[in-house]
Motif scaffolding. Sequence first.
Motif, PDB file in Angstrom:
ATOM      1  N   PRO A  88      46.104  83.866  41.258  1.00  0.00           N
ATOM      2  CA  PRO A  88      46.165  83.357  42.340  1.00  0.00           C
ATOM      3  C   PRO A  88      45.883  81.986  42.762  1.00  0.00           C
ATOM      4  O   PRO A  88      46.590  81.403  43.851  1.00  0.00           O
ATOM      5  N   GLU A  89      45.583  81.202  41.538  1.00  0.00           N
ATOM      6  CA  GLU A  89      45.464  79.803  41.870  1.00  0.00           C
ATOM      7  C   GLU A  89      46.923  79.000  41.849  1.00  0.00           C
ATOM      8  O   GLU A  89      47.063  77.991  42.315  1.00  0.00           O
ATOM      9  N   LEU A  90      47.946  79.786  41.523  1.00  0.00           N
ATOM     10  CA  LEU A  90      49.128  79.238  41.435  1.00  0.00           C
ATOM     11  C   LEU A  90      49.643  79.216  42.784  1.00  0.00           C
ATOM     12  O   LEU A  90      50.656  78.507  43.044  1.00  0.00           O
ATOM     13  N   ALA A  91      48.927  79.563  43.494  1.00  0.00           N
ATOM     14  CA  ALA A  91      49.442  79.398  45.228  1.00  0.00           C
ATOM     15  C   ALA A  91      49.293  77.741  45.345  1.00  0.00           C
ATOM     16  O   ALA A  91      49.886  77.554  46.272  1.00  0.00           O
ATOM     17  N   GLY A  92      48.692  77.215  44.704  1.00  0.00           N
ATOM     18  CA  GLY A  92      48.392  75.836  44.956  1.00  0.00           C
ATOM     19  C   GLY A  92      49.672  74.895  44.950  1.00  0.00           C
ATOM     20  O   GLY A  92      49.824  73.884  44.924  1.00  0.00           O
ATOM     21  N   LEU A  93      50.427  75.483  44.009  1.00  0.00           N
ATOM     22  CA  LEU A  93      51.847  74.844  43.678  1.00  0.00           C
ATOM     23  C   LEU A  93      52.837  74.626  44.756  1.00  0.00           C
ATOM     24  O   LEU A  93      53.784  75.300  44.817  1.00  0.00           O
ATOM     25  N   GLU A  94      52.617  74.024  45.641  1.00  0.00           N
ATOM     26  CA  GLU A  94      53.290  73.755  47.107  1.00  0.00           C
ATOM     27  C   GLU A  94      54.516  73.410  46.836  1.00  0.00           C
ATOM     28  O   GLU A  94      55.505  73.458  47.710  1.00  0.00           O
ATOM     29  N   SER A  95      54.999  72.745  45.738  1.00  0.00           N
ATOM     30  CA  SER A  95      56.304  72.046  45.523  1.00  0.00           C
ATOM     31  C   SER A  95      56.940  72.780  44.503  1.00  0.00           C
ATOM     32  O   SER A  95      58.175  72.354  44.242  1.00  0.00           O
ATOM     33  N   LEU A  96      56.533  73.911  44.099  1.00  0.00           N
ATOM     34  CA  LEU A  96      57.382  74.624  42.925  1.00  0.00           C
ATOM     35  C   LEU A  96      58.631  75.159  43.665  1.00  0.00           C
ATOM     36  O   LEU A  96      58.442  75.841  44.475  1.00  0.00           O
ATOM     37  N   THR A  97      59.735  74.929  42.886  1.00  0.00           N
ATOM     38  CA  THR A  97      60.924  75.661  43.250  1.00  0.00           C
ATOM     39  C   THR A  97      61.661  76.698  42.327  1.00  0.00           C
ATOM     40  O   THR A  97      62.082  77.247  42.654  1.00  0.00           O
ATOM     41  N   LEU A  98      61.050  76.680  40.966  1.00  0.00           N
ATOM     42  CA  LEU A  98      61.339  77.719  40.048  1.00  0.00           C
ATOM     43  C   LEU A  98      59.892  78.321  39.306  1.00  0.00           C
ATOM     44  O   LEU A  98      59.033  77.594  38.843  1.00  0.00           O
ATOM     45  N   LEU A  99      59.768  79.499  39.419  1.00  0.00           N
ATOM     46  CA  LEU A  99      58.973  80.333  38.638  1.00  0.00           C
ATOM     47  C   LEU A  99      59.297  81.298  37.946  1.00  0.00           C
ATOM     48  O   LEU A  99      59.964  82.228  38.439  1.00  0.00           O
ATOM     49  N   ASP A 100      59.642  81.010  36.523  1.00  0.00           N
ATOM     50  CA  ASP A 100      60.380  81.763  35.595  1.00  0.00           C
ATOM     51  C   ASP A 100      59.243  82.396  34.685  1.00  0.00           C
ATOM     52  O   ASP A 100      58.845  81.861  33.857  1.00  0.00           O
TER      53      ASP A 100
END
Length: 490
Positions: free
Chosen positions: A278-290
């Motif tokens: 759930p810590e990946l929720a902090g990636l506010e600028s992320l455009t691609l999650l593959d």
Amino acid sequence: MRRARGGRLLPVLAALFVALLLVSGCAAEGEDEVGSPVAAEEPEAPMEDKEKAALYAAIGGFVGKAWNGSGLFPDPCGQTPIQGVSCDLFNGVWYPTVVSVGPVLDNSLQCAPDARFSPQLFDLRRLKSLTFYACFPASNPTTIPATNWDKLAGTLETLEFRSNTGLAGAIPASLGRLASLQSLVLVDNNLTGAVPPELGGLAKLRRLVLSGNGLSGPVPATLGNNNPQLRRLDNEQLLIVDMSKNSLTGSLPPSLGGLKGLLKMDLSNNRLEGRIPPELAGLESLTLLDLRNNSLTGGLPEFVLGMPALQDLLLSSNPLLGGTLMQHGWEKMASLATLDLSNVGLAGAIPESMAAMPRLRFLALDHNRLSGAVPAKLALLPSIGAMYLNGNNLTGTLEFSARFYQRMGSRFASWDNPGLCTAETAGGAPTGVAVCKDAQDPPRVGVRDGMDGGGRKPEASSSLPASSSWSAMVAVLWWSVLIQGMVLAL
């Protein structure tokens, strides 16, 4: 008197004419044809003999001993430049700053069959970029040098090895000493072993691409850079992490959520396990999650609905992921263009709220265990160009228009849903989906308002109409036949 005066004037005029010629000649030396001032040519900047010798030796190690650098390129930063080599001036002296080896252009430096690293490579004191493309074939097994990288720690910003099938062995931990490194690209080589945790100490690194190798072990938690001593500045944040097409194992480290400026994370085609932290929720600028083609579990994380910058969410071929689709909140995904959730073990219904994503172009929900009806509003997605619903347990009537099927063509799939059928539509129908039975059977007209028992208007049918006039006609015919039979008997 006049002749004498003219005789005295002639020498004076001649002297003036010569003076004008001298003045104009001097002016011409400082002007071009249109009268613009021309700067005097400066002497060519020198290049230290030691630096020149290091350049010749370094390149010679890659292209072969027969290469005569000093004879072919006596002035490599001036009149006789080397293709793939660029120089910059520092305090009036030329230094090589870029070295690129490999068949990028027709006249690029070509590696010899026995190409090797020369120790003089690390004597190029101002080297900023070092690139190797298709330089080490499988017939020439080579490893990345494990030492001397600290000599380039203050200058080297880019290090790339691309398509070197003979580049084997481990990624040396000493690369973690390249304090100025901004881009490390090791793509489509044969590197093995673990990803060195030391790479997490590269405070200026903005791009880390290690795809297409044979790397194993876990994703280093140090890449999250939660160490206060290594905390990055706003303009020195890691932007791209790509470790796809390897054999990485273990779970995703929660520390990755500390990469606040990350734009792209690609860890697809590995052997990763466990939940998506759930810590990946902090990636506010992320455009691609593959994260495709792994063995992740724990269901589709709800926090992705709170990532407004996300444009591509790719989780397909994680058959153990499981879970259900969130029923609400999809309207928050204002930037999402690609949603690939095929073969992830999803169950439950497709929520109607998924039709609220304005930029969604690609939707793949195929090969899951989804059930229930297909929301008709999905056809109203304004940007949709491909939709795959095949291989589920969907039921009911598929209520999309013939125009939708015609526009989508083969980019729409809904077959292999045994309980799904489609209303009969003229001019278009989905492939592999049967026409609903109630569209073929004669309708049953109700008592009120011509409605059937289900409250729907009767559909057109080729069956004969069931009416009282038709019953009377049948009765008259029956009596006429009976009377005619009695007359013949008499």
